[in-house]
Design an enzyme around this catalytic site. Structure first.
Site, PDB file in Angstrom:
ATOM      1  N   GLY A  93       0.835  -1.210   0.000  1.00  0.00           N
ATOM      2  CA  GLY A  93       0.000   0.000   0.000  1.00  0.00           C
ATOM      3  C   GLY A  93       0.859   1.245   0.000  1.00  0.00           C
ATOM      4  O   GLY A  93       2.067   1.176   0.205  1.00  0.00           O
ATOM      5  N   ASP A 255       4.272  -5.199  -7.310  1.00  0.00           N
ATOM      6  CA  ASP A 255       3.660  -3.911  -6.947  1.00  0.00           C
ATOM      7  C   ASP A 255       4.279  -2.773  -7.757  1.00  0.00           C
ATOM      8  O   ASP A 255       3.757  -1.661  -7.757  1.00  0.00           O
ATOM      9  CB  ASP A 255       3.823  -3.622  -5.453  1.00  0.00           C
ATOM     10  CG  ASP A 255       5.266  -3.711  -4.994  1.00  0.00           C
ATOM     11  OD1 ASP A 255       5.850  -4.802  -5.115  1.00  0.00           O
ATOM     12  OD2 ASP A 255       5.814  -2.689  -4.545  1.00  0.00           O
TER      13      ASP A 255
HETATM   14  P1  AMP Z   1       9.001   0.890  -2.985  1.00  0.00           P
HETATM   15  O1  AMP Z   1      10.305   0.257  -2.645  1.00  0.00           O
HETATM   16  O2  AMP Z   1       9.081   2.391  -3.116  1.00  0.00           O
HETATM   17  O3  AMP Z   1       8.311   0.246  -4.130  1.00  0.00           O
HETATM   18  O4  AMP Z   1       8.083   0.675  -1.700  1.00  0.00           O
HETATM   19  C1  AMP Z   1       7.670  -0.586  -1.238  1.00  0.00           C
HETATM   20  C2  AMP Z   1       6.667  -0.409  -0.119  1.00  0.00           C
HETATM   21  O5  AMP Z   1       7.285   0.226   1.010  1.00  0.00           O
HETATM   22  C3  AMP Z   1       5.476   0.452  -0.464  1.00  0.00           C
HETATM   23  O6  AMP Z   1       4.356  -0.056   0.232  1.00  0.00           O
HETATM   24  C4  AMP Z   1       5.867   1.799   0.069  1.00  0.00           C
HETATM   25  O7  AMP Z   1       4.764   2.627   0.326  1.00  0.00           O
HETATM   26  C5  AMP Z   1       6.592   1.422   1.347  1.00  0.00           C
HETATM   27  N1  AMP Z   1       7.562   2.440   1.780  1.00  0.00           N
HETATM   28  C6  AMP Z   1       8.734   2.753   1.171  1.00  0.00           C
HETATM   29  N2  AMP Z   1       9.364   3.737   1.858  1.00  0.00           N
HETATM   30  C7  AMP Z   1       8.572   4.060   2.907  1.00  0.00           C
HETATM   31  C8  AMP Z   1       8.672   5.010   3.978  1.00  0.00           C
HETATM   32  N3  AMP Z   1       9.713   5.823   4.105  1.00  0.00           N
HETATM   33  N4  AMP Z   1       7.653   5.041   4.860  1.00  0.00           N
HETATM   34  C9  AMP Z   1       6.596   4.223   4.748  1.00  0.00           C
HETATM   35  N5  AMP Z   1       6.450   3.320   3.776  1.00  0.00           N
HETATM   36  C10 AMP Z   1       7.420   3.227   2.857  1.00  0.00           C
HETATM   37 MG    MG Z   2       6.738   0.441  -5.188  1.00  0.00          MG
END
Ligand code: AMP
Ligand code: MG
Length: 489
Positions: A93, A255
């Protein structure tokens, strides 16, 4: 924001996603940041969205891009999704992002406007919901470069600093990026629907995706099977384009794969310099799951997860549903290969088709691998007929070149037409990793000019302009060897 202000800025936001079943999102009350400041605004993108770039550049824009104010018509929400990360299924999410709405453009298109780095949401798990300036600018540079390269991608409208520090291994400058996307529907959104929602919810999601991205299949006998096929086709075409320019996404979790067929989530991505199918830059990809050469089969793996999520909509009889899925999935290897060979023909200046073309392409790649040739610059040298390029000294390359020249002569088009075709498909420059790092370092020290110059030469990577020349140089060997990327948290 008052209606008067909204009109001056040009926001025309709708919220069709918020009409989906409640399971798919959480409405968020945004938490303002201290003292946001504009770092970069994408003027041409702003204008094409129907925004007044002069106005959004000022305080009105900054407050919206920081999440401090929402434009009229905005219902800020965090989207729910799940996904397979490095092969393992998990609930995810928007943990640090907010959809502020869908902008209706003057030419009648609908684009998601999302703030990334905007604070905690119910999906944040242990995270702080924030982002650092470096990774947000990195996404800005690379996604805009991808757009310039003609590759379907989400885009970057603006980056603002939040005025608040964020804490990682060290203290960093907090920032928020505004992302523009055809939508943020992901394979993972469907996995979420299949695993954590009711069948009617999943169906509503699929109908929504069809309406938004594939309205032409609505009347098909089985629109959900058609949805699988169309997404597979777009992804096959997308990954073929990545391969053709040497782009390595780095974290092809389900995702991070869109239903629209746009590239999304520029975390540990990078462009390959020396051609080697095993190239991996991401520090967390120790097994090489998302290596350059693995991207095509991994996309197929991800599409299979999409098919699994859609199974309940294919047929009430599970066996029949699986058969329908398999029939579509079996088309993937050919769909990818056809798109790739077609594109590679253009890179070699070939208009018509001969059966031996694929072997000709593969033989060149074999030589490039063996001789450790720079991927982009090999095709650049062939385009420019640059005989000083390193490969030209090797006998196996010279033999290959002879075959290629003979092949080019076996088509009615002239050498000039062939060269023009190559110019359109072989970029003169890519965002080289050492150049991106150099731009980010300067930006973090307050000097944005290096990044602005880089973004401007990447606007048309096929221009072969004088000022692009210096950007075509590969990194010094020491930097090339040690280059690593990190997930942008
Ligand atoms: P990503 O690596 O950007 O595709 O993120 C993978 C998951 O981790 C997603 O659900 C993001 O919303 C969550 N996420 C990444 N960085 C953060 C953060 N600093 N705080 C909260 N959720 C995060
Ligand atoms: Mg992502």
């Amino acid at each position: 924001m008052t209606q008067e202000k909204v009109n001056a800025v040009g926001w025309k936001l709708e919220n069709t996603y918020a009409e989906l079943p409640k399971a798919f999102f959480s409405i968020i009350k945004v938490k303002p940041v201290d003292s946001p400041e504009m770092v970069v605004l994408n003027h041409s993108l702003a204008e094409s969205l129907g925004l007044n770039a002069k106005v959004v550049e000022g305080e009105e824009g900054v407050q919206v891009f920081a999440g401090n104010e929402v434009p009229e018509g905005s219902v800020p929400l965090a989207q729910a999704y799940a996904g397979h990360q490095f092969g393992n299924f998990t609930m995810l999410g928007d943990g640090r992002a907010l959809l502020i709405g869908e902008q209706m453009t003057p030419d009648g298109k609908r684009y998601d406007i999302q703030l990334k780095g905007s604070g905690r949401t119910p999906y944040s798990r242990g995270g702080d919901g924030r982002a650092a300036l470096g990774p947000m600018l990195r996404e800005y540079i690379i996604s805009e470069a991808m757009h310039g390269l003609g590759i379907p991608t989400t885009r970057s409208l603006a980056v603002v600093t939040s005025g608040e520090p964020i804490y990682r291994e060290s203290q960093l400058t907090g920032a928020i990026m505004t992302r523009v996307a055809a939508s943020h529907l992901r394979v993972g959104t469907f996995e979420y629907g299949a695993n954590f929602a009711e069948k009617e919810d999943l169906k509503a999601l699929a109908d929504y995706a069809i309406e938004r991205h594939y309205p032409e299949i609505k009347k098909d006998k089985n629109p959900y099977v058609s949805l699988l096929r169309e997404v597979q086709k777009r992804q096959a075409a997308l990954i073929a384009k990545w391969q053709m320019i040497g782009f390595i996404h780095g974290v092809m979790n389900t995702d991070n794969m869109t239903i629209s067929g746009e590239t999304i989530d520029y975390g540990p991505c990078a462009f390959m310099d020396t051609y080697n199918p095993a190239t991996v830059f991401s520090s967390i990809d120790v097994q090489g799951r998302y290596a350059y050469g693995n991207q095509p089969p991994i996309a197929g793996w991800n599409i299979t997860r999409f098919a699994e999520a859609l199974l309940p909509l294919f047929h009430d009889n599970q066996e029949k549903a699986i058969q329908l899925a398999q029939d579509v999935l079996s088309e993937y290897p050919l769909a990818f290969n056809t798109a790739w060979v077609k594109g590679m023909r253009c890179k070699l200046g070939l208009f018509n088709e001969e059966e031996a073309d694929e072997a000709l392409i593969l033989d060149l790649l074999k030589i490039m691998h063996k001789e450790k040739a720079d991927y982009t610059n090999t095709f650049r040298a062939l385009t420019l007929d640059d005989r000083k390029f390193s490969l030209f000294v090797y006998q196996d390359f010279q033999e290959w070149e002879k075959r290629w020249q003979e092949r080019r002569k076996r088509q009615p088009e002239s050498q000039k037409e062939s060269k023009d075709l190559m110019c359109k498909h072989n970029p003169a420059i890519i965002p080289r990793n050492h150049r991106v790092e150099e731009a980010l370092k300067a930006a973090e020290e307050g000097n944005l000019s290096v990044m602005e110059k880089l973004v401007s030469v990447l606007k048309d990577p096929y221009a072969y302009s004088k000022e692009q020349e210096e950007y075509s140089a590969p990194p010094p060997p020491s930097e090339a060897m040690s280059y690593q990327t990190f997930c942008g948290t």
